[in-house]
Write an enzyme that holds these catalytic residues in place. Structure first.
Site, PDB file in Angstrom:
ATOM      1  N   CYS A 144       0.838  -1.202   0.000  1.00  0.00           N
ATOM      2  CA  CYS A 144       0.000   0.000   0.000  1.00  0.00           C
ATOM      3  C   CYS A 144       0.872   1.251   0.000  1.00  0.00           C
ATOM      4  O   CYS A 144       1.596   1.485  -0.953  1.00  0.00           O
ATOM      5  CB  CYS A 144      -1.004  -0.044   1.140  1.00  0.00           C
ATOM      6  SG  CYS A 144      -2.348   1.170   0.931  1.00  0.00           S
TER       7      CYS A 144
ATOM      8  N   HIS B  43      -3.640  -4.630  -0.433  1.00  0.00           N
ATOM      9  CA  HIS B  43      -3.284  -5.243   0.852  1.00  0.00           C
ATOM     10  C   HIS B  43      -3.348  -6.765   0.723  1.00  0.00           C
ATOM     11  O   HIS B  43      -4.426  -7.350   0.876  1.00  0.00           O
ATOM     12  CB  HIS B  43      -4.260  -4.795   1.944  1.00  0.00           C
ATOM     13  CG  HIS B  43      -4.105  -3.374   2.347  1.00  0.00           C
ATOM     14  ND1 HIS B  43      -3.196  -2.968   3.290  1.00  0.00           N
ATOM     15  CD2 HIS B  43      -4.734  -2.247   1.926  1.00  0.00           C
ATOM     16  CE1 HIS B  43      -3.278  -1.656   3.448  1.00  0.00           C
ATOM     17  NE2 HIS B  43      -4.200  -1.194   2.622  1.00  0.00           N
TER      18      HIS B  43
ATOM     19  N   GLU C   3      -2.400  -8.924   2.795  1.00  0.00           N
ATOM     20  CA  GLU C   3      -2.747  -9.507   4.097  1.00  0.00           C
ATOM     21  C   GLU C   3      -4.239  -9.431   4.382  1.00  0.00           C
ATOM     22  O   GLU C   3      -4.712 -10.065   5.334  1.00  0.00           O
ATOM     23  CB  GLU C   3      -1.940  -8.817   5.205  1.00  0.00           C
ATOM     24  CG  GLU C   3      -2.425  -7.457   5.641  1.00  0.00           C
ATOM     25  CD  GLU C   3      -2.165  -6.322   4.664  1.00  0.00           C
ATOM     26  OE1 GLU C   3      -2.566  -5.185   4.965  1.00  0.00           O
ATOM     27  OE2 GLU C   3      -1.544  -6.568   3.604  1.00  0.00           O
TER      28      GLU C   3
END
Length: 206
Positions: free
Chosen positions: A79, A188, A190
């Site tokens: 990001c 992102h 994750e």
């Protein structure tokens, strides 16, 4: 061992949680010296470019990342971390790390007609990727996999060959880049389910 850079501007908890779910050992620290012996570092980030660069300078992580890159060690930006590895950002007119040549520009600066179409910025939510060429962190990630984005500014690299995947949001948004041992995801991973975890696993196994 994986190091996660904590500079008060990162999505730290979710990255650590994702690595834990993959049974990958990591060190998270605000002190660059703690990460010196790691094999790879993950450089997350959310928020404002100018604030993030100020925090990097205060912590010493700016020089740490430059030295890490000069030593050809692996870096994964996420990001905001995918943006401030470049030279300069329109967000606050901010000089960034300069690990990869290029600028960061607002969507409406890249294409002023986007504002007239009513396209909402920030680009927020799920978007699928179009893969471009080989990239080791994308190995085994299916074409058109969806990933979670939140950003108002986009990567504009000097060398378009570093772009390894794009998303379509009014423009072709560079979503994954690779320049030598520097990798970056505008989204992102994750927070992007199994495809995102696959990217993190691929990076950690390089």
């Amino acid at each position: 061992m994986i190091g996660i850079i904590d500079y008060n501007a990162g999505n730290i908890t979710s990255v650590g949680r994702a690595l834990k779910s993959l049974n990958i050992e990591y060190i998270l620290s605000k002190n660059p010296a703690d990460l010196e012996n790691c094999d790879k570092v993950i450089f997350p980030g959310v928020g404002d470019a100018a604030y993030a660069m100020n925090e990097l300078k205060k912590s010493g992580y700016d020089n740490f990342l430059k030295n890490w890159n000069s030593a050809n060690k692996y870096i994964l930006g996420i990001c905001l971390g995918s943006q401030i590895i470049f030279d300069w950002s329109e967000e606050g007119g901010t000089n960034c790390l300069g690990l990869v040549k290029g600028k960061i520009r607002h969507f409406y600066s890249i294409d002023s007609s986007l504002e007239k179409t009513g396209l909402k910025v920030p680009h927020m939510g799920w978007n699928n990727l179009t893969l471009k060429g080989d990239c080791p962190i994308l190995k085994g990630v299916p074409e058109n996999s969806d990933f979670y984005f939140v950003h108002s500014y986009a990567i504009c690299p000097d060398d378009e060959n570093v772009i390894k995947a794009t998303a379509d949001y009014g423009i072709k948004v560079p979503a994954v880049i690779q320049s030598g041992n520097v990798f970056a995801c505008q989204f992102h991973p994750e927070k992007s389910g199994e495809p995102g975890l696959k990217i993190l696993k691929n990076f950690c196994e390089l």
